[in-house]
Design an enzyme around this catalytic site. Structure first.
Site, mmCIF file in Angstrom:
data_model
loop_
_atom_site.group_PDB
_atom_site.id
_atom_site.type_symbol
_atom_site.label_atom_id
_atom_site.label_comp_id
_atom_site.label_asym_id
_atom_site.label_seq_id
_atom_site.Cartn_x
_atom_site.Cartn_y
_atom_site.Cartn_z
ATOM 1 N N ARG A 50 0.812 -1.214 0.000
ATOM 2 C CA ARG A 50 0.000 0.000 0.000
ATOM 3 C C ARG A 50 0.852 1.274 0.000
ATOM 4 O O ARG A 50 0.441 2.288 -0.556
ATOM 5 C CB ARG A 50 -0.940 0.007 1.206
ATOM 6 C CG ARG A 50 -2.074 -0.969 1.005
ATOM 7 C CD ARG A 50 -3.018 -0.969 2.155
ATOM 8 N NE ARG A 50 -4.266 -1.624 1.770
ATOM 9 C CZ ARG A 50 -5.212 -1.973 2.610
ATOM 10 N NH1 ARG A 50 -5.079 -1.724 3.891
ATOM 11 N NH2 ARG A 50 -6.307 -2.552 2.182
ATOM 12 N N LYS A 83 -19.199 -16.240 2.080
ATOM 13 C CA LYS A 83 -20.618 -15.953 2.325
ATOM 14 C C LYS A 83 -21.316 -15.236 1.197
ATOM 15 O O LYS A 83 -20.824 -14.260 0.655
ATOM 16 C CB LYS A 83 -20.735 -15.121 3.606
ATOM 17 C CG LYS A 83 -20.399 -15.953 4.812
ATOM 18 C CD LYS A 83 -20.738 -15.218 6.073
ATOM 19 C CE LYS A 83 -20.617 -16.168 7.256
ATOM 20 N NZ LYS A 83 -20.703 -15.464 8.526
ATOM 21 N N GLY A 141 -9.958 -8.585 -0.603
ATOM 22 C CA GLY A 141 -8.693 -8.766 0.109
ATOM 23 C C GLY A 141 -8.105 -10.147 -0.072
ATOM 24 O O GLY A 141 -6.919 -10.299 -0.379
ATOM 25 N N GLY A 170 -12.925 -3.650 0.989
ATOM 26 C CA GLY A 170 -14.270 -3.165 1.303
ATOM 27 C C GLY A 170 -14.737 -2.091 0.337
ATOM 28 O O GLY A 170 -15.898 -2.081 -0.082
HETATM 29 P P1 ADP Z 1 -12.406 -11.630 -0.573
HETATM 30 O O1 ADP Z 1 -11.642 -11.121 0.632
HETATM 31 O O2 ADP Z 1 -11.528 -11.887 -1.747
HETATM 32 O O3 ADP Z 1 -13.582 -10.760 -0.893
HETATM 33 P P2 ADP Z 1 -13.980 -13.391 1.083
HETATM 34 O O4 ADP Z 1 -13.478 -12.704 2.300
HETATM 35 O O5 ADP Z 1 -15.392 -13.165 0.693
HETATM 36 O O6 ADP Z 1 -13.021 -13.047 -0.160
HETATM 37 O O7 ADP Z 1 -13.824 -14.965 1.239
HETATM 38 C C1 ADP Z 1 -12.579 -15.563 1.491
HETATM 39 C C2 ADP Z 1 -12.736 -16.775 2.379
HETATM 40 O O8 ADP Z 1 -13.681 -17.686 1.858
HETATM 41 C C3 ADP Z 1 -11.426 -17.524 2.491
HETATM 42 O O9 ADP Z 1 -10.966 -17.465 3.829
HETATM 43 C C4 ADP Z 1 -11.791 -18.957 2.089
HETATM 44 O O10 ADP Z 1 -11.181 -19.951 2.906
HETATM 45 C C5 ADP Z 1 -13.298 -18.977 2.271
HETATM 46 N N1 ADP Z 1 -13.930 -20.026 1.449
HETATM 47 C C6 ADP Z 1 -13.922 -20.128 0.103
HETATM 48 N N2 ADP Z 1 -14.545 -21.260 -0.296
HETATM 49 C C7 ADP Z 1 -14.981 -21.882 0.822
HETATM 50 C C8 ADP Z 1 -15.701 -23.096 1.088
HETATM 51 N N3 ADP Z 1 -16.106 -23.891 0.081
HETATM 52 N N4 ADP Z 1 -15.964 -23.412 2.381
HETATM 53 C C9 ADP Z 1 -15.562 -22.615 3.382
HETATM 54 N N5 ADP Z 1 -14.889 -21.466 3.204
HETATM 55 C C10 ADP Z 1 -14.587 -21.087 1.948
HETATM 56 MG MG MG Z 2 -12.011 -11.278 2.795
#
Ligand code: ADP
Ligand code: MG
Length: 400
Positions: free
Chosen positions: A40, A202, A355, A378
């Site tokens: 960053r 989620k 992230g 975010g």
């Molecule tokens: P980003 O930060 O890229 O937006 P998220 O925070 O929404 O992504 O999601 C990342 C998390 O989702 C990771 O810690 C990963 O382990 C979890 N994840 C992805 N697929 C699964 C799954 N099938 N079951 C449980 N957790 C999962």
């Molecule tokens: Mg995340």
């Protein structure tokens, strides 16, 4: 619509002037209180150097962590200032206050070509409440305001939104400009086919993104645990997979509306638990046993996603395809990242937001092979949800 940037400032607005710059130096620190990852900080350097080269001096504002309105030495920007000094030829000073006579004096006495780092804005009670008095006080520190903190632009805080209302010109920095150009460009005038890949844990955190993207994209590919909620909504057995029961209705609605735009995985990598990754097997999506949970999308899906990515001309990716922190559940995430890198090489615009997805791309060493990796998790999510970011809204429009 588009915002003025530092490149719209005239010579007279910069030469010998104090540029007050909000940066996002919210970096991870290691155990010995040193900067753990300086991505960053490096991302803000083009703006800082641009201003210095044009005869300005630069006063930097940033937050670090969540000190909740009170000074806390473990969140001091002092180590960050020291690290910054190793990245530039310019002299870097640090003052351990932000809103004080001392800070004002240091800002006034700063010479052309020098950088002053003020202390963590979140040490101030008025920062997160966007206090009017604090906003005006911060505005007195500079002659122009530059917001380069895309990662903090979704918060209406004194150092992001408030100050921009009181100090003009108020313009975007080069990093902010790049973020808005890529994310905004993809949403407003994407080269087609335009696809988006969403994953992560989620569905609840990303429902607004799905709603916003669905009418715009040609295909919306779903991976991660999110896919399991859709599987359940389709009446499939999901075993011990992470499913959001309270989102099933919503998932059903989306399935009905989206038609063949929504692409769900056809197979899954399952195991009894994350710890038992050695016994991972591939199964069709309608063959997930009660004792198993899905931890990655399967090889057939991964291949299908990769070929859709290869045909696309604009790709936005947010959220890993599986539990990428634990091999072998990182395979599909890796495949998506590699397919995107290859697509970039073939002229597609590829954008990574989020992230964890950005971290996965960095781990694979593929950052430079994406058109753009967003620095704001975010903020990029809220942008993709179609929300106006307060820190951006407060900047001057191009036509003004
Ligand atoms: P980003 O930060 O890229 O937006 P998220 O925070 O929404 O992504 O999601 C990342 C998390 O989702 C990771 O810690 C990963 O382990 C979890 N994840 C992805 N697929 C699964 C799954 N099938 N079951 C449980 N957790 C999962
Ligand atoms: Mg995340």
């Amino acid at each position: 619509m588009s915002k003025k940037t530092v490149r719209d400032l005239t010579d007279a607005q910069l030469r010998g002037k104090r540029a007050l710059v909000r940066v996002d130096f919210n970096v991870p620190m290691n155990d010995s209180m040193q900067v753990g990852d300086d991505t960053r900080i490096r991302a803000a350097m083009p703006t800082i150097e641009y201003l210095l080269e044009r005869g300005a001096c630069v006063i930097l504002l940033s937050h670090l962590g969540r000190p909740k309105g009170k000074p806390n030495p473990s969140y001091s920007l002092e180590p960050v200032a020291r690290h910054l000094a190793t990245l530039t030829k310019a002299r870097v000073d640090f003052v351990e206050t932000t809103d004080s006579d001392e800070a004002t004096r240091a800002a006034t006495e700063l010479s052309v070509g020098e950088i002053l780092v003020l202390e963590n804005t979140r040490f101030l009670g008025g920062e997160e409440t966007n206090d009017e008095r604090l906003s005006r006080s911060l505005a007195c520190l500079g002659d122009v305001f530059v917001n380069d903190a895309f990662g903090a632009a979704h918060r209406a805080h004194a150092s992001t939104e408030g100050v921009a209302r009181h100090l003009k010109p108020a313009v975007a920095g080069l990093l902010m400009e790049k973020e808005l150009e890529y994310l905004g460009g993809a949403l407003e005038s994407p080269k087609r086919p335009f696809i988006s890949i969403l994953g992560g844990a989620k569905i609840s955190g990303k429902i607004d993104v799905i709603e916003q993207l669905l009418p715009k994209v040609d295909r919306l590919l779903i991976g991660g645990a999110m896919a399991c909620t859709f599987f359940r909504a389709m009446g499939l057995n999901t075993g011990k997979s992470l499913v959001e029961e309270d989102r099933l209705e919503m998932a059903r609605g989306l399935l009905a509306r989206a038609g063949d735009k929504l692409v769900l995985p056809s197979d899954a990598v399952v195991a009894p638990s994350i710890e038992e990754s050695k016994s991972a097997t591939n199964v069709a999506r309608d063959a997930i046993a009660d004792s198993q949970a899905m931890f990655d999308i399967g090889p057939k899906s991964s291949e299908q996603f990769s070929s859709l990515i290869a045909e696309a001309r604009t790709v936005i990716w947010n959220g890993p395809m599986g539990v990428f922190e634990t091999p072998p559940f990182d395979r599909a995430t890796r495949a998506v990242a590699e397919a995107m890198a290859a697509a970039t090489g073939n002229g597609a615009i590829t954008i990574v937001g989020g992230g964890d997805s950005a971290a996965a791309v960095a781990d694979l060493g593929l950052e430079s092979r994406m058109s753009h990796v967003s620095t704001g998790g975010g903020a990029s999510l809220e942008f993709l949800e179609g929300k106006e970011l307060p820190g951006v809204a407060a900047l001057e429009d191009k036509s003004e």
